[in-house]
Design an enzyme around this catalytic site. Sequence first.
Site, PDB file in Angstrom:
ATOM      1  CE1 TYR A  66      -4.107  -1.547  -0.008  1.00 20.14           C
ATOM      2  CE2 TYR A  66      -3.353  -2.802   1.879  1.00 20.14           C
ATOM      3  CZ  TYR A  66      -4.270  -2.583   0.867  1.00 20.14           C
ATOM      4  OH  TYR A  66      -5.344  -3.416   0.728  1.00 20.14           O
TER       5      TYR A  66
ATOM      6  CG  ASP B  19      -7.860  -3.262  -5.486  1.00 19.67           C
ATOM      7  OD1 ASP B  19      -7.254  -2.830  -4.482  1.00 19.67           O
ATOM      8  OD2 ASP B  19      -8.098  -4.474  -5.650  1.00 19.67           O
TER       9      ASP B  19
ATOM     10  CG  HIS C 124      -9.144  -5.323  -2.147  1.00 21.65           C
ATOM     11  ND1 HIS C 124      -8.098  -4.450  -2.306  1.00 21.65           N
ATOM     12  CD2 HIS C 124      -9.113  -5.682  -0.845  1.00 21.65           C
ATOM     13  CE1 HIS C 124      -7.481  -4.282  -1.142  1.00 21.65           C
ATOM     14  NE2 HIS C 124      -8.079  -5.032  -0.234  1.00 21.65           N
TER      15      HIS C 124
HETATM   16  C1  HOC Z   1      -7.856   2.224   1.269  1.00 25.52           C
HETATM   17  C2  HOC Z   1      -7.137   1.131   1.933  1.00 25.52           C
HETATM   18  O1  HOC Z   1      -6.594  -5.062   2.244  1.00 25.52           O
HETATM   19  C3  HOC Z   1      -8.614  -5.072   3.445  1.00 25.52           C
HETATM   20  C4  HOC Z   1      -7.148  -4.779   3.467  1.00 25.52           C
HETATM   21  C5  HOC Z   1      -6.868  -3.394   3.881  1.00 25.52           C
HETATM   22  C6  HOC Z   1      -7.610  -2.413   3.062  1.00 25.52           C
HETATM   23  C7  HOC Z   1      -7.012  -1.073   3.000  1.00 25.52           C
HETATM   24  C8  HOC Z   1      -7.690  -0.231   1.954  1.00 25.52           C
HETATM   25  O2  HOC Z   1      -9.227  -5.009   4.507  1.00 25.52           O
HETATM   26  O3  HOC Z   1      -9.158  -5.350   2.388  1.00 25.52           O
END
Ligand code: HOC
Length: 393
Positions: free
Chosen positions: A135, A163, A258
């Site tokens: 990230y 994403d 995701h």
């Molecule tokens: C904007 C940041 O990948 C999840 C993890 C953390 C997400 C962070 C998103 O919970 O999907």
Amino acid sequence: PVESCYNLLDFEAVARRVMKRGAWAYYSSAADDEISLRENRAAFQRVWFRPRILVDVANIDLSTRMLGSRVSAPFYVTATALGRLGHPDGETCLTKAASRHNVVQMIPTLASCSFDEIMDAAEGPGNPPQWLQLYVNKDREITRRIIQHAEKRGCRALFITVDAPQLGRREKDMRAKATALGDGGSNVQKTEGHSTDVSQGAARAISSFIDPSLCWDDLPWFRSVTRLPIILKGVQRVEDVVRAAETGLVDGVVLSNHGGRQLDFAPSSLEVLAEVMPVLRARGLDRRIEVYVDGGLRRATDILKALCLGAKGVGIGRPFLYAMSAYGVEGVDRAMSLLKDELEMDMRLLGARSIDELGPELVDTRSLGSHPNGVPEDHLSRLAYDPLQTPAQ
Ligand code: HOC
């Protein structure tokens, strides 16, 4: 006991019973009405096999190459945050099992264990590659340090998550706001720029440092700070895959929504894969980038479908977290063994002796991709279809 689990879905059922409410809410939640989450599974159920008969399948080889490294199987442990919410040993359970199996692990930026703890947890004779999931921090200097440290420690690829400029709305997680991050967030809490306010759920509390201004123009900077292969994780449309390949700066993409946790109604990676590969091949770009997918894979048949359609490998996230939460390292170890057993049997029944022998001729995709713009009906007509040429994308 762990032996009572016969497939990846069994671990999920056990985890649901044994996990704390907030931890379960964080792992299992997805965006809005969780339509993409459901679609991630459903898409696999729209693809059927076309098995080949009378092939000598006495010996099956599951091994393959991913980003230049030989590995024992075409799946990897994809990055998932906050491992200690599920088990006190957190991500190191995943590392130990992955190293026993010579399976790749992608190490998350938002791990509960520190990066070095995870790297050091590998055991057994194998030395599977580890990849870094990134990230991107608002402070690029922090990002540069993270990348260069990972490279120095022997990580073999950099996966930049693209994403998530903002966190998706996971209401299950938000409703469980009472869950303090506790041990689960101990490493994350050291991340500069994070917030400890869990009133909107665990995910929101850990994600405030992420830079929403990240864009294509930043790619040369990443290329300038590392020699590692760079892969964009979370690509969701054919145009962006082509653009990524044409930059000449990246070595791969992960088609991913995701785990359905960001934009609801984002397409399943399998649908995108079926659309993308013919376009890449037609333009000779399939030799420039490797394509990976994640989201919704629970069975070896899912993995084989993705590989037949052109994926180089597939990421598995929640199932390994559930196996870890239920039984620690031994759970993840068994989940990997079960997947390998399924793979070996399914390849034999499909008439494919090695990963190289999997191709689009072994799947029937006619039920995929029904949308109004004249999308192809099967893998043959897909070859003639170029969505980049259709107007009003
Ligand atoms: C904007 C940041 O990948 C999840 C993890 C953390 C997400 C962070 C998103 O919970 O999907």
